[in-house]
Design a protein around this motif. Sequence first.
Motif, PDB file in Angstrom:
ATOM      1  N   GLU A   1      -1.373  -1.248  12.696  1.00 31.10           N
ATOM      2  CA  GLU A   1       0.070  -1.380  12.506  1.00 31.10           C
ATOM      3  C   GLU A   1       0.631  -2.519  13.360  1.00 31.10           C
ATOM      4  O   GLU A   1       0.125  -2.826  14.437  1.00 31.10           O
ATOM      5  CB  GLU A   1       0.779  -0.070  12.870  1.00 31.10           C
ATOM      6  CG  GLU A   1       0.268   1.152  12.116  1.00 31.10           C
ATOM      7  CD  GLU A   1       0.348   0.997  10.608  1.00 31.10           C
ATOM      8  OE1 GLU A   1       1.270   0.313  10.110  1.00 31.10           O
ATOM      9  OE2 GLU A   1      -0.515   1.555   9.916  1.00 31.10           O
TER      10      GLU A   1
ATOM     11  N   SER B   1       4.714  -4.386  13.971  1.00 30.81           N
ATOM     12  CA  SER B   1       6.118  -4.501  13.589  1.00 30.81           C
ATOM     13  C   SER B   1       6.491  -5.973  13.417  1.00 30.81           C
ATOM     14  O   SER B   1       5.778  -6.874  13.869  1.00 30.81           O
ATOM     15  CB  SER B   1       7.014  -3.868  14.652  1.00 30.81           C
ATOM     16  OG  SER B   1       6.988  -4.643  15.849  1.00 30.81           O
ATOM     17  N   PHE B   2       7.630  -6.204  12.784  1.00 27.69           N
ATOM     18  CA  PHE B   2       8.078  -7.580  12.590  1.00 27.69           C
ATOM     19  C   PHE B   2       8.353  -8.249  13.941  1.00 27.69           C
ATOM     20  O   PHE B   2       7.997  -9.417  14.144  1.00 27.69           O
ATOM     21  CB  PHE B   2       9.344  -7.617  11.728  1.00 27.69           C
ATOM     22  CG  PHE B   2       9.837  -8.999  11.454  1.00 27.69           C
ATOM     23  CD1 PHE B   2       9.257  -9.776  10.458  1.00 27.69           C
ATOM     24  CD2 PHE B   2      10.876  -9.549  12.195  1.00 27.69           C
ATOM     25  CE1 PHE B   2       9.701 -11.062  10.202  1.00 27.69           C
ATOM     26  CE2 PHE B   2      11.326 -10.837  11.952  1.00 27.69           C
ATOM     27  CZ  PHE B   2      10.738 -11.591  10.944  1.00 27.69           C
TER      28      PHE B   2
ATOM     29  N   ARG C   1      -0.277 -14.031   3.851  1.00 27.39           N
ATOM     30  CA  ARG C   1      -0.872 -12.691   3.756  1.00 27.39           C
ATOM     31  C   ARG C   1      -1.985 -12.759   2.712  1.00 27.39           C
ATOM     32  O   ARG C   1      -1.778 -13.241   1.611  1.00 27.39           O
ATOM     33  CB  ARG C   1       0.161 -11.638   3.364  1.00 27.39           C
ATOM     34  CG  ARG C   1      -0.460 -10.265   3.066  1.00 27.39           C
ATOM     35  CD  ARG C   1       0.594  -9.218   2.776  1.00 27.39           C
ATOM     36  NE  ARG C   1       1.288  -8.814   3.984  1.00 27.39           N
ATOM     37  CZ  ARG C   1       2.337  -7.978   4.013  1.00 27.39           C
ATOM     38  NH1 ARG C   1       2.812  -7.494   2.880  1.00 27.39           N
ATOM     39  NH2 ARG C   1       2.900  -7.657   5.161  1.00 27.39           N
TER      40      ARG C   1
ATOM     41  N   GLN D   1       1.884   0.742   6.538  1.00 28.12           N
ATOM     42  CA  GLN D   1       3.007  -0.017   6.012  1.00 28.12           C
ATOM     43  C   GLN D   1       2.594  -1.472   5.821  1.00 28.12           C
ATOM     44  O   GLN D   1       1.820  -2.010   6.612  1.00 28.12           O
ATOM     45  CB  GLN D   1       4.212   0.070   6.950  1.00 28.12           C
ATOM     46  CG  GLN D   1       4.743   1.481   7.146  1.00 28.12           C
ATOM     47  CD  GLN D   1       5.966   1.505   8.055  1.00 28.12           C
ATOM     48  OE1 GLN D   1       6.437   0.475   8.531  1.00 28.12           O
ATOM     49  NE2 GLN D   1       6.488   2.698   8.292  1.00 28.12           N
ATOM     50  N   GLN D   2       3.124  -2.090   4.769  1.00 28.28           N
ATOM     51  CA  GLN D   2       2.856  -3.495   4.508  1.00 28.28           C
ATOM     52  C   GLN D   2       4.173  -4.262   4.376  1.00 28.28           C
ATOM     53  O   GLN D   2       4.398  -5.015   3.436  1.00 28.28           O
ATOM     54  CB  GLN D   2       2.006  -3.659   3.247  1.00 28.28           C
ATOM     55  CG  GLN D   2       0.631  -3.027   3.344  1.00 28.28           C
ATOM     56  CD  GLN D   2      -0.237  -3.323   2.131  1.00 28.28           C
ATOM     57  OE1 GLN D   2      -0.127  -4.353   1.492  1.00 28.28           O
ATOM     58  NE2 GLN D   2      -1.119  -2.379   1.803  1.00 28.28           N
ATOM     59  N   HIS D   3       5.039  -4.053   5.357  1.00 25.51           N
ATOM     60  CA  HIS D   3       6.328  -4.728   5.355  1.00 25.51           C
ATOM     61  C   HIS D   3       6.149  -6.198   5.738  1.00 25.51           C
ATOM     62  O   HIS D   3       5.075  -6.625   6.167  1.00 25.51           O
ATOM     63  CB  HIS D   3       7.281  -4.039   6.338  1.00 25.51           C
ATOM     64  CG  HIS D   3       6.671  -3.819   7.697  1.00 25.51           C
ATOM     65  ND1 HIS D   3       6.060  -2.641   8.043  1.00 25.51           N
ATOM     66  CD2 HIS D   3       6.536  -4.638   8.762  1.00 25.51           C
ATOM     67  CE1 HIS D   3       5.597  -2.739   9.287  1.00 25.51           C
ATOM     68  NE2 HIS D   3       5.865  -3.949   9.731  1.00 25.51           N
ATOM     69  N   ALA D   4       7.214  -6.961   5.596  1.00 27.53           N
ATOM     70  CA  ALA D   4       7.172  -8.391   5.900  1.00 27.53           C
ATOM     71  C   ALA D   4       6.941  -8.618   7.392  1.00 27.53           C
ATOM     72  O   ALA D   4       7.486  -7.896   8.238  1.00 27.53           O
ATOM     73  CB  ALA D   4       8.474  -9.052   5.460  1.00 27.53           C
TER      74      ALA D   4
END
Length: 249
Positions: A143, A145-146, A181, A172-175
């Motif tokens: 994991e 975070s941005f 990517r 999670q695969q958030h920006a």
Amino acid sequence: METILEKSEIIRQLREKIMGLEGFSKSSPHPFVSFGLGPLEAAFPGNVFPTGTIHEFISQESSSAASTNGFIAGLLGLLTQRGGYCLWVSHRRSLFPHGLKYFGLAPDRLIFVDVPRKKDILWVLEQGLKCPALTAVVGELQELSFTESQRLQLAVERSKVTGFLHRCQPRQQHALACATRWKITPRQSELEEGMPGLGHPSWRVELLKVRNGRPGNWLFAWENGRFRHLPSYQIPIRPGISTGSQRYA
């Protein structure tokens, strides 16, 4: 009155400044490296694989994780062919170091750091990415975070070190603040007619996101110390032939 040539030069300079702010700066203390990725390189701004920035790789299965490590090893081997050192940070190392020789990565060019606690991986990664004496840093983590990715991107903007984040089974695969990517999956290897054994490692390489570029997917194999683009019709479907990437990474 400005000429068309002067306006074109102003536009070019502005584009370079914008690309630099987005992690695609061309200035680097390391010599230029040709990765030989053929049509894939046209997906990047300036048709050049971006160094001195952060690349994110996503793996959901163990076979994909092995293929991803193999693909990254190929990039590292090319990055260090003229010298330089790499740092590989992980919590539980799944990599077989001796297999990296196949990808042109000399053992004395790679430093492994096995972190006892997962929460310390990010700190070690950031310290490595801040070190201009390194050519590249690889981090295996789940994991991110941005905000954490922003810190890593800021580190490489100063040091010009190239970072590879291999995220295995992320929830999670958030920006993130990464330039690209990727998703690497194994493909059945090519085998010369009548030859026994396993063929060269082959992958489906998906560029899911790239700033100011064009995402896409391609097929590649690793042969004779370089990447080779495979048109889709060249890959045979042969039951029972193992994926080459699992043999080496």
